[in-house]
Design a protein around this motif. Structure first.
Motif, PDB file in Angstrom:
ATOM      1  N   LEU A   1      -1.094  -8.357  -6.151  1.00 56.23           N
ATOM      2  CA  LEU A   1      -0.211  -8.985  -5.191  1.00 56.23           C
ATOM      3  C   LEU A   1      -0.486  -8.139  -4.028  1.00 56.23           C
ATOM      4  O   LEU A   1      -0.221  -7.056  -3.987  1.00 56.23           O
ATOM      5  CB  LEU A   1       0.957  -9.095  -5.484  1.00 56.23           C
ATOM      6  N   VAL A   2      -0.720  -9.110  -2.690  1.00 55.82           N
ATOM      7  CA  VAL A   2      -0.616  -8.439  -1.622  1.00 55.82           C
ATOM      8  C   VAL A   2       0.287  -9.140  -0.692  1.00 55.82           C
ATOM      9  O   VAL A   2       0.412 -10.285  -0.640  1.00 55.82           O
ATOM     10  CB  VAL A   2      -2.176  -8.471  -0.871  1.00 55.82           C
ATOM     11  N   VAL A   3       1.045  -8.177   0.206  1.00 52.61           N
ATOM     12  CA  VAL A   3       1.975  -8.601   1.022  1.00 52.61           C
ATOM     13  C   VAL A   3       1.618  -7.949   2.551  1.00 52.61           C
ATOM     14  O   VAL A   3       1.393  -6.886   2.485  1.00 52.61           O
ATOM     15  CB  VAL A   3       3.534  -8.172   0.536  1.00 52.61           C
ATOM     16  N   VAL A   4       1.609  -8.892   3.405  1.00 52.71           N
ATOM     17  CA  VAL A   4       1.309  -8.472   4.670  1.00 52.71           C
ATOM     18  C   VAL A   4       2.288  -9.106   5.510  1.00 52.71           C
ATOM     19  O   VAL A   4       2.839 -10.159   5.749  1.00 52.71           O
ATOM     20  CB  VAL A   4      -0.259  -9.088   5.161  1.00 52.71           C
ATOM     21  N   GLN A   5       2.719  -8.053   6.635  1.00 54.96           N
ATOM     22  CA  GLN A   5       3.589  -8.482   7.683  1.00 54.96           C
ATOM     23  C   GLN A   5       2.961  -8.012   8.926  1.00 54.96           C
ATOM     24  O   GLN A   5       2.662  -6.709   9.286  1.00 54.96           O
ATOM     25  CB  GLN A   5       4.929  -7.842   7.352  1.00 54.96           C
ATOM     26  N   GLY A   6       3.202  -8.890  10.013  1.00 58.24           N
ATOM     27  CA  GLY A   6       3.025  -8.460  11.418  1.00 58.24           C
ATOM     28  C   GLY A   6       1.675  -8.263  11.764  1.00 58.24           C
ATOM     29  O   GLY A   6       1.406  -7.570  12.811  1.00 58.24           O
ATOM     30  N   LEU A   7       0.917  -8.779  11.178  1.00 60.32           N
ATOM     31  CA  LEU A   7      -0.593  -8.604  11.920  1.00 60.32           C
ATOM     32  C   LEU A   7      -1.171  -9.805  12.375  1.00 60.32           C
ATOM     33  O   LEU A   7      -0.870 -10.766  12.093  1.00 60.32           O
ATOM     34  CB  LEU A   7      -1.662  -8.439  10.456  1.00 60.32           C
ATOM     35  N   GLU A   8      -1.857  -9.739  13.499  1.00 63.20           N
ATOM     36  CA  GLU A   8      -2.536 -10.677  14.071  1.00 63.20           C
ATOM     37  C   GLU A   8      -3.992 -10.356  14.415  1.00 63.20           C
ATOM     38  O   GLU A   8      -4.335  -9.370  15.048  1.00 63.20           O
ATOM     39  CB  GLU A   8      -1.836 -11.016  15.433  1.00 63.20           C
ATOM     40  N   GLY A   9      -4.936 -11.368  13.980  1.00 67.32           N
ATOM     41  CA  GLY A   9      -6.496 -11.165  14.183  1.00 67.32           C
ATOM     42  C   GLY A   9      -6.888  -9.655  13.475  1.00 67.32           C
ATOM     43  O   GLY A   9      -7.794  -9.172  14.024  1.00 67.32           O
ATOM     44  N   TYR A  10      -6.666  -9.881  12.224  1.00 70.70           N
ATOM     45  CA  TYR A  10      -7.233  -8.738  11.356  1.00 70.70           C
ATOM     46  C   TYR A  10      -7.968  -9.216  10.333  1.00 70.70           C
ATOM     47  O   TYR A  10      -7.894 -10.392   9.788  1.00 70.70           O
ATOM     48  CB  TYR A  10      -6.106  -7.636  11.036  1.00 70.70           C
ATOM     49  N   ILE A  11      -8.657  -8.387   9.809  1.00 70.51           N
ATOM     50  CA  ILE A  11      -9.502  -8.569   8.534  1.00 70.51           C
ATOM     51  C   ILE A  11      -8.800  -7.756   7.514  1.00 70.51           C
ATOM     52  O   ILE A  11      -8.652  -6.137   7.563  1.00 70.51           O
ATOM     53  CB  ILE A  11     -11.115  -8.159   8.551  1.00 70.51           C
TER      54      ILE A  11
END
Length: 362
Positions: free
Chosen positions: A317-327
């Motif tokens: 499970l991966v939780v991502v917050q607040g990124l824009e334009g990322y790999i």
């Protein structure tokens, strides 16, 4: 489908720009990059169903990957997997396959395709390929597919064609004027604005006898090597011969060695939703994004995240917050987090990792 139409799939590359997903021991052509349950190699062969019979499909790959090819294409006879001892770029690869096929069928029409491209509109693709095969069968010409550019992209080579050079003989084909390697952005904009440049797809169609003649004319050193071993191809001596042959072949691309020099090269303009899937950004471009433009493959929960490409193992499970334009890409023992605009540095990252951490991560 015609019995003398053959497919050659080039599947020997490492695809280092797709790191960490594409690795030396498991390159991207053996991955389900698109998240559809089929590897790039499988999708490539699937794409040509109905164009050539299964017994006419050949895969050229590094010998280290021959077993992987067999796993992904279990119905492909081992005799149709051509193992290269070392990578020598596309010219020796194509010479090997062409000589092998010509020995079996002197009138063969050969389609050459990379194993790691994506096509979104496959019926249109098959129509274009069929048109090219018919032209190659009736004319002594070398054909490449040119993709109508949708933007000035510095990641592709470009083909300039001679506008208006048409006749009933060649139909939609255009005579090629020049090939240009990956240009800078300013030049790429000029190419697209001019209207007479196409992206170089790296997909070729020709008769075996025509490409062999071109090898004799423009890459005679490679032709001489394969001429000497013609009677060993298809026998128990083939592998020994190929080992010696590749040690004598130059590292040279088919574009530079033949296509840029020959005077019988034609391009067939096409538009069927093509991408070479060479980079993470290309996956973002053709992938199915969510409402915020994120292309996701994995068990992922996002918050305040836009225009990202995220490919992670389904068991994590991966939780991502607040990124824009990322790999955000994880495979095996490596996690990469990188701005999409900086993806050209991936090769730099791989080189640094190799220098600092050894070969276990490349």
């Amino acid at each position: 489908m015609t019995q003398n139409t053959y497919l050659v799939v080039m599947a020997g590359g490492i695809g280092s720009r797709f790191w960490p997903f594409s690795r030396t021991n498991h390159p991207k052509q053996f991955h389900d990059v698109m998240g559809v349950g089929r590897s790039m190699l499988q999708l490539t062969v699937d794409r040509f169903a109905g164009i050539c019979p299964p017994e006419n499909v050949f895969v050229v790959t590094n010998r280290d990957y021959s077993e992987l090819v067999q796993q992904h294409l279990p119905d492909l006879p081992p005799d149709q997997i051509l193992g290269e001892p070392i990578g020598r770029n596309t010219a020796p690869c194509i010479a090997y396959a062409s000589y092998r096929i010509a020995q079996r069928d002197p009138k063969a029409v050969i389609i050459v395709t990379p194993a790691d491209h994506a096509v979104q509109r496959e019926e249109e693709f098959r129509g274009i390929i069929s048109q090219a095969v018919a032209s190659a069968r009736s004319q002594d010409i070398l054909i490449t597919l040119g993709i109508q550019p949708s933007r000035p992209d510095t990641g592709y080579g470009y083909i300039q064609f001679i506008d208006g050079d048409q006749s009933e003989l060649y139909g939609s084909l255009r005579k090629v004027k020049t090939f240009t390697e990956k240009p800078n952005l300013e030049l790429a904009k000029m190419f697209v604005d001019s209207g007479d440049f196409l992206w170089n797809s790296g997909l070729f169609i020709w008769r075996a006898e025509v490409i062999m003649q071109a090898f004799h004319q423009y890459l005679s050193d490679i032709a001489e090597v394969f001429d000497e071993g013609l009677d060993q191809l298809g026998t128990s001596h083939e592998q020994d011969f190929i080992t010696g042959a590749y040690s004598r072949c130059r590292n040279i691309s088919i574009d530079y060695g033949i296509m840029e020099k020959a005077d019988n090269v034609y391009v067939l303009p096409a538009d069927f939703g093509w991408s070479d899937l060479g980079t993470w950004d290309s996956l973002h471009r053709i992938g199915r994004g969510d409402e915020n433009g994120n292309v996701i493959d994995g068990d992922v929960i996002l918050y305040d995240t836009r225009e990202c490409v995220i490919k992670t193992p389904s068991e994590r499970l991966v939780v991502v917050q607040g990124l824009e334009g990322y790999i955000v890409a994880e495979y095996d023992n490596v996690l990469l987090i990188c701005k999409r605009t900086e993806e050209q540095r991936v090769k730099e990252f791989v080189a640094d990792v190799r220098a600092k951490k050894g070969n276990g991560y490349n």
